[in-house]
Scaffold this active site. Structure first.
Site, PDB file in Angstrom:
ATOM      1  N   MET A  20       0.799  -1.663   0.110  1.00 52.67           N
ATOM      2  CA  MET A  20      -0.026  -0.037   0.032  1.00 52.67           C
ATOM      3  C   MET A  20       0.786   1.265  -0.004  1.00 52.67           C
ATOM      4  O   MET A  20       1.730   1.477   0.648  1.00 52.67           O
ATOM      5  CB  MET A  20      -0.787   0.565   1.282  1.00 52.67           C
ATOM      6  CG  MET A  20      -1.603  -1.500   1.381  1.00 52.67           C
ATOM      7  SD  MET A  20      -3.117  -0.259   0.944  1.00 52.67           S
ATOM      8  CE  MET A  20      -4.262  -2.660   1.815  1.00 52.67           C
ATOM      9  N   ASP A  22       1.028   4.740   1.487  1.00 49.44           N
ATOM     10  CA  ASP A  22       0.298   5.583   3.121  1.00 49.44           C
ATOM     11  C   ASP A  22       0.488   7.720   2.110  1.00 49.44           C
ATOM     12  O   ASP A  22       2.117   7.644   2.486  1.00 49.44           O
ATOM     13  CB  ASP A  22       1.277   4.538   3.437  1.00 49.44           C
ATOM     14  CG  ASP A  22       0.622   3.824   4.331  1.00 49.44           C
ATOM     15  OD1 ASP A  22       0.154   3.226   4.291  1.00 49.44           O
ATOM     16  OD2 ASP A  22       1.695   3.381   5.637  1.00 49.44           O
ATOM     17  N   GLY A  48       1.512  -1.643   4.044  1.00 52.32           N
ATOM     18  CA  GLY A  48       0.852  -2.220   3.488  1.00 52.32           C
ATOM     19  C   GLY A  48       1.502  -3.678   4.839  1.00 52.32           C
ATOM     20  O   GLY A  48       3.061  -3.653   4.795  1.00 52.32           O
ATOM     21  N   ALA A  51       4.015  -6.267   2.416  1.00 53.87           N
ATOM     22  CA  ALA A  51       5.287  -6.094   2.429  1.00 53.87           C
ATOM     23  C   ALA A  51       6.156  -4.674   3.330  1.00 53.87           C
ATOM     24  O   ALA A  51       7.569  -4.866   3.973  1.00 53.87           O
ATOM     25  CB  ALA A  51       5.012  -4.101   1.750  1.00 53.87           C
ATOM     26  N   GLU A 149      -4.649  -8.323   5.166  1.00 56.96           N
ATOM     27  CA  GLU A 149      -4.885  -7.419   4.334  1.00 56.96           C
ATOM     28  C   GLU A 149      -5.144  -7.599   3.187  1.00 56.96           C
ATOM     29  O   GLU A 149      -5.844  -7.200   2.013  1.00 56.96           O
ATOM     30  CB  GLU A 149      -3.781  -6.037   3.791  1.00 56.96           C
ATOM     31  CG  GLU A 149      -4.094  -4.739   5.111  1.00 56.96           C
ATOM     32  CD  GLU A 149      -3.183  -4.115   4.894  1.00 56.96           C
ATOM     33  OE1 GLU A 149      -2.740  -3.423   6.201  1.00 56.96           O
ATOM     34  OE2 GLU A 149      -2.129  -4.098   4.745  1.00 56.96           O
ATOM     35  N   GLY A 229       2.397  -3.965  23.021  1.00 56.48           N
ATOM     36  CA  GLY A 229       3.254  -2.843  22.739  1.00 56.48           C
ATOM     37  C   GLY A 229       4.715  -2.708  23.976  1.00 56.48           C
ATOM     38  O   GLY A 229       5.172  -3.634  24.131  1.00 56.48           O
ATOM     39  N   GLY A 259       4.323  -3.549  14.725  1.00 55.39           N
ATOM     40  CA  GLY A 259       3.856  -5.364  15.477  1.00 55.39           C
ATOM     41  C   GLY A 259       4.497  -5.446  14.066  1.00 55.39           C
ATOM     42  O   GLY A 259       5.209  -6.724  13.380  1.00 55.39           O
ATOM     43  N   ASP A 260       4.444  -4.741  12.986  1.00 52.39           N
ATOM     44  CA  ASP A 260       5.298  -5.394  11.056  1.00 52.39           C
ATOM     45  C   ASP A 260       6.594  -5.642  11.312  1.00 52.39           C
ATOM     46  O   ASP A 260       7.513  -6.476  10.963  1.00 52.39           O
ATOM     47  CB  ASP A 260       4.744  -4.240  10.680  1.00 52.39           C
ATOM     48  CG  ASP A 260       3.131  -4.497  10.444  1.00 52.39           C
ATOM     49  OD1 ASP A 260       2.994  -4.852  10.237  1.00 52.39           O
ATOM     50  OD2 ASP A 260       3.073  -3.150   9.705  1.00 52.39           O
TER      51      ASP A 260
HETATM   52  P1  ADP Z   1       1.287  -3.190  17.227  1.00 54.06           P
HETATM   53  O1  ADP Z   1       1.864  -2.623  16.312  1.00 54.06           O
HETATM   54  O2  ADP Z   1       0.713  -4.254  16.049  1.00 54.06           O
HETATM   55  O3  ADP Z   1      -0.249  -2.471  17.523  1.00 54.06           O
HETATM   56  P2  ADP Z   1       2.019  -3.605  19.493  1.00 54.06           P
HETATM   57  O4  ADP Z   1       1.281  -1.968  19.622  1.00 54.06           O
HETATM   58  O5  ADP Z   1       1.750  -4.685  20.502  1.00 54.06           O
HETATM   59  O6  ADP Z   1       2.083  -3.878  18.121  1.00 54.06           O
HETATM   60  O7  ADP Z   1       3.757  -3.556  18.832  1.00 54.06           O
HETATM   61  C1  ADP Z   1       4.592  -4.996  18.435  1.00 54.06           C
HETATM   62  C2  ADP Z   1       6.117  -4.930  19.643  1.00 54.06           C
HETATM   63  O8  ADP Z   1       6.562  -3.828  18.891  1.00 54.06           O
HETATM   64  C3  ADP Z   1       5.466  -4.989  20.941  1.00 54.06           C
HETATM   65  O9  ADP Z   1       6.045  -6.420  20.941  1.00 54.06           O
HETATM   66  C4  ADP Z   1       7.217  -4.613  21.670  1.00 54.06           C
HETATM   67  O10 ADP Z   1       8.037  -5.466  21.326  1.00 54.06           O
HETATM   68  C5  ADP Z   1       7.382  -3.190  20.584  1.00 54.06           C
HETATM   69  N1  ADP Z   1       6.235  -2.192  20.631  1.00 54.06           N
HETATM   70  C6  ADP Z   1       5.620  -1.372  20.997  1.00 54.06           C
HETATM   71  N2  ADP Z   1       5.496  -0.439  22.045  1.00 54.06           N
HETATM   72  C7  ADP Z   1       6.820  -0.800  22.745  1.00 54.06           C
HETATM   73  C8  ADP Z   1       7.505   0.848  22.957  1.00 54.06           C
HETATM   74  N3  ADP Z   1       6.658   2.020  23.258  1.00 54.06           N
HETATM   75  N4  ADP Z   1       8.652   0.266  24.370  1.00 54.06           N
HETATM   76  C9  ADP Z   1       8.863  -1.075  23.670  1.00 54.06           C
HETATM   77  N5  ADP Z   1       8.607  -1.740  23.184  1.00 54.06           N
HETATM   78  C10 ADP Z   1       7.277  -1.135  22.434  1.00 54.06           C
END
Ligand code: ADP
Length: 311
Positions: A20, A22, A48, A51, A149, A229, A259-260
């Protein structure tokens, strides 16, 4: 140790998924219906989920092939060139004559709130025939990576061909997922919001995530990873082991695409570090993802192999 039933020493990764573009506009606030407001800047990124994950694995040095579709427009040509430049094999990225390249239009307000419209375009045209045309690379892949997706039947076809480890990133979450997409992949990986959608359970804490993980295992998943996160990730498997893997503490600047970064790194590690346990791979995927959030952007924030302090 991770068992995929394969004995090959090759380390190829195949990503079947979306490409995609963006378009991100920054504005003081979100416009009301029918209203036009002035933005402060607009940036364009290659995106995307498919990718992004291919690029995340390739930037770590992975041998990555992308299976996907772009449109017959300037963006499609530029996307293929971009992937080539990052050492992603594009032999199976098809230019679709009757569709435009997928576009995500994103408005981000100063408050951080956003509005997003995704026009999937060529991504929706990815079909089982495209996967069959790539069957040689998919069958030879050590790790296959999929998301939602692109059409779910495409993911199912790729899983049928896969002989290696498969990771299905359940994103975006869909309410009535085909149960095959839960039971066929080696790993089903989601974030907290997605875990909530797939299970119907609230997921606001680690203990909620544990309950959602149990529910996903009950629904047929083999191994579940729920990313949390800044709190890292939860790894749960059918054999009953639940492990909370922490993420390094970092000063987050932009968590878009974390997440990617995580999935791409996990794919790289599972393909290339077969001596490592799944827990170690998840821990290092957290290291890569945490590093990526310390820089702005998505693909351009993904780290190289030096992030692991190993060559
Ligand atoms: P998505 O981007 O799909 O919402 P997450 O927010 O769960 O996924 O983040 C994916 C991974 O990125 C987490 O498992 C962590 O390892 C890392 N991560 C994301 N945000 C933080 C942060 N604020 N500090 C440290 N690691 C982070």
């Amino acid at each position: 140790m991770i068992s995929s039933g394969r004995t090959s020493t090759s380390n190829s990764i195949v990503v079947v998924g979306s490409c995609m573009i963006d378009f991100i506009s920054y504005a003081p606030r979100l416009p009301k219906s029918g209203e036009t407001i002035k933005g402060s800047k607009c940036v364009t990124h290659f995106g995307g989920k498919g990718a992004n994950q291919a690029v995340a694995a390739a930037k770590l040095g992975g041998n990555v092939t992308m299976v996907g579709r772009v449109g017959v427009d300037d963006w499609g040509t530029r996307y293929i060139e971009h992937l080539k430049h990052l050492n992603v094999n594009t032999d199976h990225v098809k230019i679709t004559l009757d569709a435009q390249t997928g576009i995500a239009q994103i408005i981000v307000a100063n408050s951080g709130e956003n509005l997003i419209v995704i026009t999937c375009g060529a991504n929706d045209k990815l079909d089982e025939k495209d996967v069959v045309l790539a069957d040689t690379v998919i069958k030879a892949a050590d790790v296959l990576v999929l998301q939602l997706e692109t059409p779910p039947e495409v993911a199912i076809k790729a899983l049928e061909l896969c002989k290696g480890i498969s990771i299905l990133n359940g994103a975006p979450a869909i309410a009535n997922i085909d149960s095959k997409l839960l039971s066929m992949p080696t790993i089903f990986c989601v974030n907290e919001l997605e875990a909530a959608t797939f299970t119907g359970l609230p997921v606001k804490s680690e203990s909620d995530a544990r309950k959602a993980g149990v529910e996903l295992l009950n629904k047929g998943c083999n191994n579940v990873i729920i990313t949390l996160g800044r709190q890292g990730a939860l790894l749960m498997s059918k054999t009953g082991k639940t492990i909370h893997v922490p993420s390094p503490v970092v000063a987050a600047v932009d968590t878009t695409g974390a997440g990617d970064a995580f999935i791409g790194a996990l794919a790289y590690l599972l393909a290339n570090r077969k001596e490592m346990s799944m827990e170690m791979c998840v821990g290092l995927a957290c290291v890569a993802a945490a590093d990526s959030v310390t820089r702005p952007g998505t693909q351009r924030s993904f780290p190289g192999i030096e992030v692991f302090g190993m060559s």
